[in-house]
Write a protein that holds these residues in place. Structure first.
Motif, PDB file in Angstrom:
ATOM      1  N   ASN A 382       0.833  -1.199   0.000  1.00  0.00           N
ATOM      2  CA  ASN A 382       0.000   0.000   0.000  1.00  0.00           C
ATOM      3  C   ASN A 382       0.868   1.250   0.000  1.00  0.00           C
ATOM      4  OD1 ASN A 382       0.946  -0.100   2.628  1.00  0.00           O
ATOM      5  ND2 ASN A 382      -0.934   0.712   3.498  1.00  0.00           N
ATOM      6  N   CYS A 383       0.250   2.403  -0.215  1.00  0.00           N
ATOM      7  CA  CYS A 383       0.995   3.652  -0.362  1.00  0.00           C
ATOM      8  C   CYS A 383       1.699   4.033   0.931  1.00  0.00           C
ATOM      9  CB  CYS A 383       0.039   4.772  -0.778  1.00  0.00           C
ATOM     10  SG  CYS A 383       0.831   6.378  -0.916  1.00  0.00           S
ATOM     11  N   ILE A 384       3.017   4.118   0.874  1.00  0.00           N
ATOM     12  CA  ILE A 384       3.788   4.449   2.070  1.00  0.00           C
ATOM     13  C   ILE A 384       3.638   5.919   2.447  1.00  0.00           C
ATOM     14  CG2 ILE A 384       5.943   5.091   0.904  1.00  0.00           C
ATOM     15  CD1 ILE A 384       7.429   3.503   3.101  1.00  0.00           C
ATOM     16  N   GLY A 385       3.199   6.753   1.495  1.00  0.00           N
ATOM     17  CA  GLY A 385       3.085   8.182   1.741  1.00  0.00           C
ATOM     18  C   GLY A 385       1.727   8.635   2.240  1.00  0.00           C
ATOM     19  N   GLN A 386       0.903   7.720   2.718  1.00  0.00           N
ATOM     20  CA  GLN A 386      -0.449   8.076   3.134  1.00  0.00           C
ATOM     21  C   GLN A 386      -0.458   9.147   4.225  1.00  0.00           C
ATOM     22  OE1 GLN A 386      -2.978   4.767   4.212  1.00  0.00           O
ATOM     23  NE2 GLN A 386      -4.495   6.072   5.202  1.00  0.00           N
ATOM     24  N   HIS A 387       0.370   8.979   5.246  1.00  0.00           N
ATOM     25  CA  HIS A 387       0.356   9.941   6.358  1.00  0.00           C
ATOM     26  C   HIS A 387       0.843  11.318   5.911  1.00  0.00           C
ATOM     27  CE1 HIS A 387      -0.842   6.954   9.197  1.00  0.00           C
ATOM     28  NE2 HIS A 387       0.262   6.243   9.067  1.00  0.00           N
ATOM     29  N   LEU A 388       1.835  11.356   5.034  1.00  0.00           N
ATOM     30  CA  LEU A 388       2.315  12.645   4.531  1.00  0.00           C
ATOM     31  C   LEU A 388       1.219  13.336   3.732  1.00  0.00           C
ATOM     32  CD1 LEU A 388       4.395  14.806   3.911  1.00  0.00           C
ATOM     33  CD2 LEU A 388       5.311  13.338   2.093  1.00  0.00           C
ATOM     34  N   ALA A 389       0.536  12.590   2.879  1.00  0.00           N
ATOM     35  CA  ALA A 389      -0.549  13.170   2.083  1.00  0.00           C
ATOM     36  C   ALA A 389      -1.651  13.705   2.984  1.00  0.00           C
ATOM     37  CB  ALA A 389      -1.099  12.122   1.119  1.00  0.00           C
ATOM     38  N   GLU A 390      -2.027  12.928   3.993  1.00  0.00           N
ATOM     39  CA  GLU A 390      -3.095  13.355   4.898  1.00  0.00           C
ATOM     40  C   GLU A 390      -2.695  14.584   5.705  1.00  0.00           C
ATOM     41  OE1 GLU A 390      -5.279   9.031   5.632  1.00  0.00           O
ATOM     42  OE2 GLU A 390      -3.762   9.720   7.051  1.00  0.00           O
ATOM     43  N   MET A 391      -1.446  14.646   6.153  1.00  0.00           N
ATOM     44  CA  MET A 391      -0.994  15.802   6.919  1.00  0.00           C
ATOM     45  C   MET A 391      -0.989  17.058   6.046  1.00  0.00           C
ATOM     46  SD  MET A 391       2.656  16.485   8.900  1.00  0.00           S
ATOM     47  CE  MET A 391       2.279  15.382  10.278  1.00  0.00           C
ATOM     48  N   ALA A 392      -0.404  16.958   4.860  1.00  0.00           N
ATOM     49  CA  ALA A 392      -0.329  18.124   3.978  1.00  0.00           C
ATOM     50  C   ALA A 392      -1.720  18.582   3.555  1.00  0.00           C
ATOM     51  CB  ALA A 392       0.524  17.790   2.753  1.00  0.00           C
ATOM     52  N   LEU A 393      -2.580  17.650   3.232  1.00  0.00           N
ATOM     53  CA  LEU A 393      -3.939  17.984   2.803  1.00  0.00           C
ATOM     54  C   LEU A 393      -4.733  18.617   3.943  1.00  0.00           C
ATOM     55  CD1 LEU A 393      -5.951  17.731   0.431  1.00  0.00           C
ATOM     56  CD2 LEU A 393      -6.578  15.487   1.326  1.00  0.00           C
ATOM     57  N   THR A 394      -4.662  18.026   5.123  1.00  0.00           N
ATOM     58  CA  THR A 394      -5.413  18.522   6.280  1.00  0.00           C
ATOM     59  C   THR A 394      -4.993  19.931   6.655  1.00  0.00           C
ATOM     60  OG1 THR A 394      -5.742  16.280   7.161  1.00  0.00           O
ATOM     61  CG2 THR A 394      -5.904  18.105   8.725  1.00  0.00           C
ATOM     62  N   LEU A 395      -3.699  20.188   6.707  1.00  0.00           N
ATOM     63  CA  LEU A 395      -3.219  21.522   7.074  1.00  0.00           C
ATOM     64  C   LEU A 395      -3.611  22.560   6.028  1.00  0.00           C
ATOM     65  CD1 LEU A 395       0.340  20.696   8.482  1.00  0.00           C
ATOM     66  CD2 LEU A 395      -1.704  21.348   9.775  1.00  0.00           C
ATOM     67  N   THR A 396      -3.593  22.177   4.753  1.00  0.00           N
ATOM     68  CA  THR A 396      -3.961  23.123   3.704  1.00  0.00           C
ATOM     69  C   THR A 396      -5.446  23.485   3.778  1.00  0.00           C
ATOM     70  OG1 THR A 396      -2.299  22.079   2.268  1.00  0.00           O
ATOM     71  CG2 THR A 396      -3.821  23.612   1.243  1.00  0.00           C
ATOM     72  N   VAL A 397      -6.294  22.481   3.907  1.00  0.00           N
ATOM     73  CA  VAL A 397      -7.739  22.739   3.982  1.00  0.00           C
ATOM     74  C   VAL A 397      -8.056  23.597   5.200  1.00  0.00           C
ATOM     75  CG1 VAL A 397     -10.014  21.679   4.265  1.00  0.00           C
ATOM     76  CG2 VAL A 397      -8.329  20.621   2.751  1.00  0.00           C
ATOM     77  N   CYS A 398      -7.453  23.262   6.328  1.00  0.00           N
ATOM     78  CA  CYS A 398      -7.726  24.014   7.559  1.00  0.00           C
ATOM     79  C   CYS A 398      -7.310  25.478   7.426  1.00  0.00           C
ATOM     80  CB  CYS A 398      -6.988  23.370   8.732  1.00  0.00           C
ATOM     81  SG  CYS A 398      -7.905  22.056   9.532  1.00  0.00           S
ATOM     82  N   ARG A 399      -6.123  25.723   6.896  1.00  0.00           N
ATOM     83  CA  ARG A 399      -5.658  27.107   6.804  1.00  0.00           C
ATOM     84  C   ARG A 399      -6.485  27.903   5.801  1.00  0.00           C
ATOM     85  NH1 ARG A 399      -4.037  30.958  10.031  1.00  0.00           N
ATOM     86  NH2 ARG A 399      -2.306  32.247   9.257  1.00  0.00           N
ATOM     87  N   LEU A 400      -6.829  27.309   4.692  1.00  0.00           N
ATOM     88  CA  LEU A 400      -7.649  28.007   3.701  1.00  0.00           C
ATOM     89  C   LEU A 400      -9.001  28.405   4.277  1.00  0.00           C
ATOM     90  CD1 LEU A 400      -7.089  26.087   0.324  1.00  0.00           C
ATOM     91  CD2 LEU A 400      -6.674  28.520   0.747  1.00  0.00           C
ATOM     92  N   TYR A 401      -9.709  27.423   4.856  1.00  0.00           N
ATOM     93  CA  TYR A 401     -11.061  27.694   5.352  1.00  0.00           C
ATOM     94  C   TYR A 401     -11.055  28.430   6.691  1.00  0.00           C
ATOM     95  CZ  TYR A 401     -13.508  25.046   1.723  1.00  0.00           C
ATOM     96  OH  TYR A 401     -14.044  24.619   0.527  1.00  0.00           O
TER      97      TYR A 401
END
Length: 443
Positions: A382-401
């Motif tokens: 499975n994708c080893i980068g799952q946690h990195l993707a989730e962290m980057a995505l979560t922080l971006t959505v939170c800061r934008l909204y």
């Protein structure tokens, strides 16, 4: 995309595509008789010819690489990298949205640049700095990875074919290799690491440097396989740094784009999401932190629903049947088999009204929902980068909204946003126009 639930679709005389729950376990799950990767499909995905997590079909080599890389991509391993990610997210918001309040702005290219900057920083200890207007060819260069790399690997003479597309792709690939080599070498020298005299020798840790603490490169350079005592070579570091760029930038960019589109065009969904974010982070001067943001229930639901309906990959990759039962039928040895993530995530028996974007369905997900929506695949590959993707995505959505209301322009209709498969499923028109407004904190 052909949707067919239950029986497999025959994609060719020797290729079966499944869309049921059991196929996930039978094809990708741990097994004493596993479906292995087909060398003719995967071994070309190597820039320097070194095996990497994507390209290697050898279980022993994959196990060693996975052990060496796993800590760096765990939440604990990424914790020190959060300030680096947050800094890039703030830069993205400042340059993309802050100066364009009330105006139409195309966010897609800038979003891609954000994740290129993040992954390059973590991979090399130095960012592309695309958001600052540097390395303007980086996005195009990365796009050549999944086309040019396997082409020249399987057809070496192709590199001499005087076709513009091939030659531009090779030039872009060479720029990536040069960038990676220069920065990996600089990092190893600065960090006081050295390689053995053999180009394939292990990197020997002479001193523990904190100059790049928190970057993937630092963690990878220090990683030791507990089973063999070996470390990653210089070539391994270059190979995987380029792989992470190719695999981690476009996928996260596409996911954020579709999340903003779906939430932006549905006022009720957007209202519930921004209310949750602004109540959790009421001070606009304080950047959201991942520990708190990752616990926001509706945000997690919105991300899960975006990955279900708009996941950036439409399949989990072909495997070779060893000659065994898959989903209740015997598949002879040598037949290519795979599970189509695009189809399983739209199974109406598991997801009522499957084409409707409804984050609330994830508030109480059934076991079948979790098993049929697998945007990061399943099993030991499975994708080893799952946690990195989730962290980057979560922080971006939170800061934008946290700071803005981001509303897609009327032109961003369903046809305009239809997915096109370019290795990553992204909007076919390669643009995403929005109008950002200052957040209404009286909401």
């Amino acid at each position: 995309m052909l949707l067919r639930y239950g029986s497999p679709v025959r994609a060719g005389t020797n290729h079966l595509i499944f869309s049921d729950l059991q196929s996930w376990t039978d094809i990708y799950g741990p097994s004493s008789n596993p479906c292995l990767k087909d060398p003719t499909v995967y071994e070309g995905f190597s820039v320097l010819g070194n095996p990497n997590l994507l390209s290697t079909t050898d279980r022993v080599i994959h196990g060693r690489l996975r052990r060496l890389l796993s800590h760096s991509f765990s939440l604990r391993g990424l914790a020190d990298s959060e300030p680096l990610i947050a800094e890039k997210v703030q830069q993205y918001v400042d340059r993309t949205v802050a100066g364009n309040r009330g105006k139409e702005v195309d966010m897609l290219s800038r979003t891609y640049e954000l994740y290129l900057d993040i992954v390059s920083w973590l991979s090399f200890g130095r960012s592309f700095d695309c958001l600052k207007g540097q390395n303007l060819t980086a996005r195009r260069d990365i796009s050549h990875y999944f086309s040019v790399v396997p082409l020249v690997a399987f057809v070496p003479i192709a590199r001499y074919v005087p076709l513009r597309g091939i030659q531009e792709g090779l030039a872009g690939l060479n720029r990536l290799i040069e960038f990676a080599s220069v920065n990996v070498d600089a990092f190893l020298e600065k960090s006081n690491y050295r390689s053995s005299s053999s180009s394939s020798g292990n990197i020997v840790d002479k001193t523990d440097s904190s100059s790049q603490e928190g970057t993937l490169l630092n963690n990878l350079a220090k990683a030791v396989d507990p089973d063999t005592g070996s470390k990653l070579t210089r070539e391994d570091l270059i190979e995987h740094s380029i792989l992470f760029l190719a695999a981690g930038s476009g996928t996260t960019s596409a996911t954020l784009t579709f999340l903003l589109w779906e939430c932006g065009r549905n006022e009720k969904i957007r209202g519930q999401l921004v209310q949750e974010i602004r109540e959790a982070f009421p001070d606009p001067e304080v950047m959201p932190n991942y520990e708190r943001a990752s616990q926001l229930v509706y945000l997690k639901c919105a991300i899960s629903e975006t990955l279900r309906l708009w996941g950036p990959l439409n399949a989990s990759g072909p495997r070779l049947s060893p000659g065994k039962m898959i989903s209740g039928r015997f598949v002879p040895k040598g037949v290519l088999v795979e599970t189509c993530t695009y189809t399983t995530a739209r199974d109406p028996g598991v997801f009522p009204n499957p084409l409707t974007f409804d984050p609330s369905r994830w508030e109480s997900p059934t076991p079948e929902m979790k098993k049929m929506s697998r945007p990061f695949s399943y099993g030991p590959r499975n994708c080893i980068g799952q946690h990195l993707a989730e962290m980057a995505l979560t922080l971006t959505v939170c800061r934008l909204y946290q700071l803005y209301d981001v509303i897609p322009t009327p032109a961003m209709d369903t046809d305009f946003m239809r997915q096109e498969d370019n290795g990553v499923l992204e909007p076919k028109n390669k643009t995403f126009y929005v109008t950002p407004y200052e957040a209404d904190r009286k909401r």
